[in-house]
Scaffold this active site. Sequence first.
Site, mmCIF file in Angstrom:
data_model
loop_
_atom_site.group_PDB
_atom_site.id
_atom_site.type_symbol
_atom_site.label_atom_id
_atom_site.label_comp_id
_atom_site.label_asym_id
_atom_site.label_seq_id
_atom_site.Cartn_x
_atom_site.Cartn_y
_atom_site.Cartn_z
ATOM 1 N N ASP A 36 -51.102 -61.264 7.110
ATOM 2 C CA ASP A 36 -52.465 -60.892 6.742
ATOM 3 C C ASP A 36 -52.538 -59.366 6.811
ATOM 4 O OD1 ASP A 36 -55.158 -60.298 6.548
ATOM 5 O OD2 ASP A 36 -55.797 -61.944 7.840
ATOM 6 N N THR A 62 -56.606 -54.861 -4.991
ATOM 7 C CA THR A 62 -56.575 -54.377 -6.373
ATOM 8 C C THR A 62 -57.923 -54.470 -7.091
ATOM 9 O OG1 THR A 62 -55.845 -56.558 -7.136
ATOM 10 C CG2 THR A 62 -54.131 -54.929 -6.624
ATOM 11 N N ASP A 102 -50.532 -46.042 -11.343
ATOM 12 C CA ASP A 102 -50.880 -44.835 -12.100
ATOM 13 C C ASP A 102 -52.227 -44.255 -11.665
ATOM 14 O OD1 ASP A 102 -52.048 -47.210 -13.132
ATOM 15 O OD2 ASP A 102 -52.452 -46.260 -15.064
ATOM 16 N N TYR A 125 -59.821 -47.034 -4.753
ATOM 17 C CA TYR A 125 -58.555 -47.749 -4.962
ATOM 18 C C TYR A 125 -57.397 -46.767 -5.091
ATOM 19 C CZ TYR A 125 -54.841 -50.132 -7.494
ATOM 20 O OH TYR A 125 -53.611 -50.595 -7.901
#
Length: 302
Positions: A36, A62, A102, A125
């Site tokens: 986890d 994500t 990227d 992110y």
Amino acid sequence: MRIAVTGQTGQLVSCLREGAAQWGVEIMSLGRPAVDLTRLETIGPALIAVRPDVIVSAAAYTAVDRAEGDAVTAFRVNGDAAGEIARAAKAMGVPLIHISTDYVFDGIGGAPYAETAETGPVSVYGRSKRAGEKAVQAVGNNHVILRTSWIFSAYGANFVRTMLMLARDRDEVRVVADQHGCPTNGMDIAAAVVTVAHQMLEHRDDYDRRGIFHFCGAGATDWASFADAVFDAQAEFIGVRPRVVRIATTDYPTAAVRPPDSRLDTTLIERTFGFRAPAWRDSLPDVVKQLLGEDMRGTYGR
């Protein structure tokens, strides 16, 4: 070769499992509750228990837009956990391949980006992924940080799946046309990971085969043109093709800022590992066919 991969349902781990027999590797996917990434104490013992030859740090937070309101979790998963995985790899004396993005670049005036280009992420992110890169680098040098972009595959949530879902009941789809990048087939990333892993094991003391590398599909595009390619492939199979309406980023506001041009320069990985990604357009039809599936054909009539 035994490869331990963090995550159980993501695109990369699913592609690695699909190609494992062909590539002659054993894939051991580790996810919750055993691993986890929000509970760092679970990471080391679980990885050590499976005794891998190589570790691939693939699992990540994500959800780009959600991360804007959940920075603590994003940095915990993408930053702190990446460092903990690197420490486990160092304790076992095995190479680590860490998957990055990227989105560590701001996308303003620097593309195609080389590995040495200055980073400047413009989203939570992106900043959390850059924090993960730094955490891995701080542990040692027996790693490859593999930056990739715009991943699509027959697994998980991705742009190609989203477009096909929208096409079920729409005659036109509005898609941003002023963000540029390089789509990358998940199976190509998986093949690159296996190639890199083999060479890291074979050349244990070759530090030219360590560090940051860029890997993405050949051929740059924008999201709207990518959607056009998806619908062209769909039309070949089921004869339905929505119209793509090209819009500006300002017409589709999101919580997170995206880099307007995040194309990556892949010269270094090609020269070092002798591996080049095929053109994304060549593999796209097969992925579209897989996602459509025979049982989905009846849902597209209008």
